[in-house]
Design an enzyme around this catalytic site. Structure first.
Site: not given
Ligand code: ACM
Length: 269
Positions: A41, A116, A149, A176
């Site tokens: 990404e 996205k 993601c 993350v």
């Protein structure tokens, strides 16, 4: 069995250094032979934005004309010269709006953009929610879908792509949280598809803001197995043979079929 060679790319860009990052990324794959390369990404911009101005400065317009963004031009040339297909994430500018997008550039220079759908955390301050929907396109006779993601946490994302016929999902990430790599084994298994999760790694600081990315890019297969997984750190590329015909078999046994057995009348929308 007709395999396709796919290039899984794990990469850490320097924040806002688009040209330098593109050059480094090209060096990483320049002698590698694959029919599809998948990058993370926001591959060449970095992720940790503080202002919309920062977003605008690294944004790219998608077009067939000279105003087309830098990374898109460079990788379009690369794809055509090397007769390959490339997927990477970028900041897309459309009028006054910005999208966290991913582009598929094909070997003949044609392209398609996915925006996205599920924005994560402060992305909502900078980007519009995607409006392209989940689409599937064909490369090398194989049906390919794109996701970005945080889309992974909504099972509907990959299910929709699978129902539209995707055999492979190019999943570009800046992860993350620690869950996706394990969860995507199940996403692959429940849809009987390949998922290529190309992640970034390392830390990124912008003033007081800091993000730590998890690396461990991977490919999962329709049996829910991890067929390659990278370490947590490092710019890495691996070329992997996958047999997309495996993703056409949705039957579990003589009585059960993953798609036909769904009880759609009883599911919530
Ligand atoms: C994410 O969606 N980049 C966590």
């Amino acid at each position: 069995m007709i395999c396709i060679k796919v290039g899984l790319v794990q990469f850490r860009p320097e924040l806002f250094q688009v040209k330098r990052n593109v050059e480094r990324a090209l060096q990483l794959i320049e002698n590698k032979k694959a029919r599809l390369f998948v990058f993370p990404e926001l591959s060449f911009t970095g992720y940790t934005f503080k202002t919309k101005k920062e977003v605008e400065e690294v944004s790219e317009i998608v077009s067939d004309k000279n105003d087309c963004g830098y990374s898109i031009q460079v990788f379009r040339d690369f794809a055509m010269k090397n007769q390959t297909n490339v997927v990477f994430g970028f900041v897309e500018k459309d009028g006054e709006k910005f999208y966290n997008s991913s582009i598929l550039i094909k070997h003949d220079g044609r392209y398609k953009v996915y925006r996205k759908m599920h924005l994560f955390y402060e992305e909502k301050l900078f980007f519009e929610p995607g409006n392209t929907g989940f689409w599937v396109d064909e490369i090398e006779g194989v049906k390919l879908g794109l996701a970005i993601c945080f889309d992974w946490i909504f099972p509907e994302s990959f299910r929709t792509l699978a129902l539209k016929g995707a055999q492979i999902i190019a999943h570009s990430t800046n992860l993350v949280m620690p869950y996706c790599q394990e969860a995507n084994k199940i996403r692959s298994l429940e849809n009987r598809i390949f998922i290529i999760t190309a992640n970034r790694w390392g830390e990124e600081k912008n003033g007081q803001k800091i993000n730590k990315f998890t690396g461990m890019s991977q490919i999962t297969n329709p049996q829910g197995e991890v067929i390659v997984r990278f370490p947590k750190r490092g710019d890495l590329v691996e070329i992997v043979d996958v047999d997309p015909s495996e993703a056409l078999k949705k039957s579990i046994n003589d009585y059960n079929d993953l798609f036909e057995d769904r009880r759609v009348d009883f599911y919530c929308c």
